[in-house]
Scaffold this motif. Sequence first.
Motif, short mmCIF file in Angstrom:
data_model
loop_
_atom_site.label_atom_id
_atom_site.label_comp_id
_atom_site.label_asym_id
_atom_site.label_seq_id
_atom_site.Cartn_x
_atom_site.Cartn_y
_atom_site.Cartn_z
N ALA A 147 0.85 -1.19 0.00
CA ALA A 147 0.00 0.00 0.00
C ALA A 147 0.89 1.24 0.00
N ILE A 148 0.42 2.28 -0.68
CA ILE A 148 1.10 3.57 -0.71
C ILE A 148 0.07 4.65 -0.40
N LEU A 149 0.43 5.54 0.51
CA LEU A 149 -0.44 6.64 0.89
C LEU A 149 0.27 7.96 0.63
N VAL A 150 -0.37 8.84 -0.11
CA VAL A 150 0.19 10.16 -0.41
C VAL A 150 -0.64 11.21 0.31
N THR A 151 0.01 11.99 1.17
CA THR A 151 -0.72 12.94 2.01
C THR A 151 -0.54 14.38 1.53
N ALA A 152 -0.40 14.55 0.21
CA ALA A 152 -0.33 15.88 -0.40
C ALA A 152 -0.98 15.78 -1.78
N GLY A 153 -1.49 16.92 -2.26
CA GLY A 153 -2.23 16.93 -3.50
C GLY A 153 -1.32 16.92 -4.72
N ALA A 154 -1.57 15.97 -5.65
CA ALA A 154 -0.72 15.81 -6.83
C ALA A 154 -1.46 16.25 -8.09
N PRO A 155 -0.72 16.73 -9.12
CA PRO A 155 -1.36 17.07 -10.40
C PRO A 155 -1.78 15.82 -11.17
N ALA A 156 -1.13 14.70 -10.91
CA ALA A 156 -1.45 13.42 -11.53
C ALA A 156 -0.84 12.33 -10.66
N VAL A 157 -1.19 11.09 -10.94
CA VAL A 157 -0.62 9.98 -10.18
C VAL A 157 0.83 9.79 -10.63
N PRO A 158 1.82 9.94 -9.74
CA PRO A 158 3.22 9.75 -10.14
C PRO A 158 3.46 8.33 -10.65
N GLN A 164 5.87 1.16 -8.14
CA GLN A 164 6.37 0.53 -6.91
C GLN A 164 5.29 -0.20 -6.12
N LEU A 165 4.07 -0.22 -6.63
CA LEU A 165 3.00 -1.00 -6.01
C LEU A 165 3.17 -2.48 -6.33
N ALA A 166 2.94 -3.33 -5.36
CA ALA A 166 2.92 -4.77 -5.59
C ALA A 166 1.61 -5.15 -6.29
N PRO A 167 1.58 -6.27 -7.02
CA PRO A 167 0.31 -6.76 -7.54
C PRO A 167 -0.70 -6.91 -6.41
N GLY A 168 -1.88 -6.38 -6.62
CA GLY A 168 -2.88 -6.35 -5.55
C GLY A 168 -2.77 -5.16 -4.64
N GLY A 169 -1.76 -4.32 -4.87
CA GLY A 169 -1.51 -3.18 -4.00
C GLY A 169 -2.50 -2.05 -4.22
N ARG A 170 -2.61 -1.19 -3.21
CA ARG A 170 -3.52 -0.05 -3.23
C ARG A 170 -2.74 1.26 -3.01
N LEU A 171 -3.06 2.25 -3.83
CA LEU A 171 -2.47 3.58 -3.71
C LEU A 171 -3.59 4.57 -3.49
N VAL A 172 -3.53 5.33 -2.39
CA VAL A 172 -4.53 6.36 -2.11
C VAL A 172 -3.84 7.72 -2.21
N ILE A 173 -4.41 8.59 -3.04
CA ILE A 173 -3.75 9.86 -3.34
C ILE A 173 -4.76 10.92 -3.75
N PRO A 174 -4.61 12.16 -3.26
CA PRO A 174 -5.44 13.27 -3.74
C PRO A 174 -4.87 13.81 -5.06
N VAL A 175 -5.70 13.90 -6.10
CA VAL A 175 -5.23 14.36 -7.42
C VAL A 175 -6.14 15.47 -7.91
N GLY A 176 -5.53 16.53 -8.45
CA GLY A 176 -6.31 17.64 -8.98
C GLY A 176 -5.45 18.87 -9.15
N SER A 177 -6.03 20.03 -8.89
CA SER A 177 -5.30 21.29 -8.97
C SER A 177 -4.60 21.56 -7.63
N GLU A 178 -3.87 22.66 -7.57
CA GLU A 178 -3.20 23.00 -6.32
C GLU A 178 -4.20 23.41 -5.23
N SER A 179 -5.40 23.81 -5.63
CA SER A 179 -6.37 24.30 -4.65
C SER A 179 -7.43 23.28 -4.27
N THR A 180 -7.72 22.31 -5.13
CA THR A 180 -8.73 21.30 -4.79
C THR A 180 -8.43 20.00 -5.52
#
Length: 217
Positions: A147-158, A164-180
Amino acid sequence: MVNFEIARKRMVQEQIMARGITSPRLIEVLMKIPRHLFVQEAMAAQAYSDGPLPIGEKQTISQPFMVALMTDLLELTPRDHVLEIGTGSGYQTAILASLVRRVWTIERIRPLAMQARKVLDSLHLLNVNIKVGDGTLGWEEEAPFDAILVTAGAPAVPETLARQLAPGGRLVIPVGSESTQTLLRIRKEADGSLTREAGIDCRFVPLIGQQGWHAPQ
């Protein structure tokens, strides 16, 4: 004088369970971890309030519900190896470390990483590796992660994190603009393909790095 134990119990019941998060393991950990130790001493009385708080260096500790929601979306098991991008105060790190086998966490701001290490050590959460660096590049030598957790807002999924996710892995990430942003859960299927589920709208500090936003000048 705030009774932190009562405040923490109220936080879990009114802000988290009342909003539909009821995983027994997660609730137990949220009841146990002293959130007030992860904020500046002057703000300790507000530690269990329903919102983010500043932690210095223009960074924040996330709203308790958001910490709980993102953790819940990761579907963690006790044997998981987890990568966290954005250590911040270390509170989210402490929640993860209490639920999984080992956590690797990356923070780009050295004073925050050092303070987080100090508090985590005081709580005897010794299954955490912290390094200072560009979180958008992940931690290649320790991959793959369950599992990978990103605690900052990204313009896209890196792409590096998805790789670096394993098969079956989960990535939780906020994606959008710098403001929302929109909270996404990415799953890596057995064949390496990615599926994504969109969740709630949210607002995080920007993810700074090679595969994120550029640092302000």
